[in-house]
Design a protein around this motif. Structure first.
Motif, PDB file in Angstrom:
ATOM      1  N   PHE A 104      16.432   2.783  -5.339  1.00 56.97           N
ATOM      2  CA  PHE A 104      16.406   3.758  -4.258  1.00 56.97           C
ATOM      3  C   PHE A 104      15.747   3.161  -3.019  1.00 56.97           C
ATOM      4  N   ARG A 105      15.976   3.815  -1.899  1.00 51.38           N
ATOM      5  CA  ARG A 105      15.339   3.440  -0.630  1.00 51.38           C
ATOM      6  C   ARG A 105      14.489   4.630  -0.210  1.00 51.38           C
ATOM      7  N   MET A 106      13.193   4.381  -0.044  1.00 50.71           N
ATOM      8  CA  MET A 106      12.293   5.462   0.353  1.00 50.71           C
ATOM      9  C   MET A 106      11.729   5.186   1.735  1.00 50.71           C
ATOM     10  N   VAL A 107      11.744   6.232   2.555  1.00 46.53           N
ATOM     11  CA  VAL A 107      11.104   6.194   3.861  1.00 46.53           C
ATOM     12  C   VAL A 107       9.810   6.986   3.743  1.00 46.53           C
ATOM     13  N   VAL A 115       9.336   1.564   5.190  1.00 41.72           N
ATOM     14  CA  VAL A 115      10.608   1.707   4.478  1.00 41.72           C
ATOM     15  C   VAL A 115      10.619   0.656   3.385  1.00 41.72           C
ATOM     16  N   VAL A 116      10.908   1.105   2.163  1.00 43.21           N
ATOM     17  CA  VAL A 116      10.874   0.193   1.025  1.00 43.21           C
ATOM     18  C   VAL A 116      12.119   0.391   0.175  1.00 43.21           C
ATOM     19  N   ASP A 117      12.737  -0.732  -0.187  1.00 43.49           N
ATOM     20  CA  ASP A 117      13.875  -0.721  -1.107  1.00 43.49           C
ATOM     21  C   ASP A 117      13.341  -1.050  -2.488  1.00 43.49           C
ATOM     22  N   VAL A 137      10.739  -4.174  -1.948  1.00 42.67           N
ATOM     23  CA  VAL A 137      10.824  -5.022  -0.761  1.00 42.67           C
ATOM     24  C   VAL A 137      10.650  -4.127   0.457  1.00 42.67           C
ATOM     25  N   PHE A 138       9.628  -4.422   1.265  1.00 40.71           N
ATOM     26  CA  PHE A 138       9.393  -3.650   2.479  1.00 40.71           C
ATOM     27  C   PHE A 138      10.307  -4.141   3.594  1.00 40.71           C
ATOM     28  N   GLU A 139      10.788  -3.209   4.403  1.00 37.87           N
ATOM     29  CA  GLU A 139      11.534  -3.546   5.607  1.00 37.87           C
ATOM     30  C   GLU A 139      10.499  -3.749   6.704  1.00 37.87           C
ATOM     31  N   ALA A 140      10.291  -4.995   7.098  1.00 36.26           N
ATOM     32  CA  ALA A 140       9.271  -5.300   8.100  1.00 36.26           C
ATOM     33  C   ALA A 140       9.594  -6.623   8.790  1.00 36.26           C
ATOM     34  N   ASP A 141       9.291  -6.685  10.075  1.00 36.33           N
ATOM     35  CA  ASP A 141       9.469  -7.926  10.824  1.00 36.33           C
ATOM     36  C   ASP A 141       8.307  -8.894  10.592  1.00 36.33           C
ATOM     37  N   ASP A 142       7.153  -8.365  10.266  1.00 34.41           N
ATOM     38  CA  ASP A 142       5.951  -9.169  10.065  1.00 34.41           C
ATOM     39  C   ASP A 142       6.054  -9.920   8.732  1.00 34.41           C
TER      40      ASP A 142
END
Length: 158
Positions: free
Chosen positions: A52-55, A74-76, A93-98
């Protein structure tokens, strides 16, 4: 190899009920976000190999800037292993640019019968370096407290 963060709690519910709450979309949206956050699942694919993808949205982003945006994480999540009613292993896996938040963190939820309840132990391995250990462990403990309150209410079981 990243670090490992841990938390645990005994919950007054049988292992099967705890397992169900770990693998039910509506349940996860209710109890998984730690204090100070709310959660919404954008997509859901239950079962082995699914996920799942959780915000997660901070209620006060001024105190806790997000990893994905100023107010969100946001994490997958992928279900790496499902062993009813004993264990749920997730890859996050976090959605992040850092780059400090890059990589795949593994969350292992072990469920062991403890009298009339369940001892739930959470181990997070390969935690990204950008996540503060004390804050992360407090967040896991907060989610466990939410899970206990959710299940111990009796009428919220999935």
């Amino acid at each position: 190899m990243g670090r490992t963060d841990r938390a645990g709690r005994v919950i007054a519910a049988p292992p099967a009920a705890v397992y169900d709450a770990l693998t039910n979309r509506g349940s996860l949206e209710t109890w998984l976000p730690p204090d100070g956050m709310r959660g919404r699942i954008e997509w859901w694919d239950p079962g082995p190999g699914g996920g799942f993808r959780m915000v997660l949205t901070y209620l006060d982003p001024a105190d806790s800037p997000g990893k994905t945006s100023a107010a969100t994480d946001v994490v997958d999540i992928k279900f790496a292993d499902l062993v009813p009613p004993e264990r749920v292993v997730q890859r996050a896996v976090f959605e992040a640019d850092d780059p400090a938040y890059a990589g795949t963190m593994t969350m292992t939820w072990d469920l062991n019968a403890d009298g009339d309840g369940t001892e739930v132990t959470v181990s997070a391995t390969n935690v990204p370096s950008g996540i503060d250990q004390a804050v992360h462990e407090a967040g896991i403990a907060s989610s466990l407290a939410n899970l206990a309150a959710y299940l111990e209410a009796g009428d919220n079981r999935p």
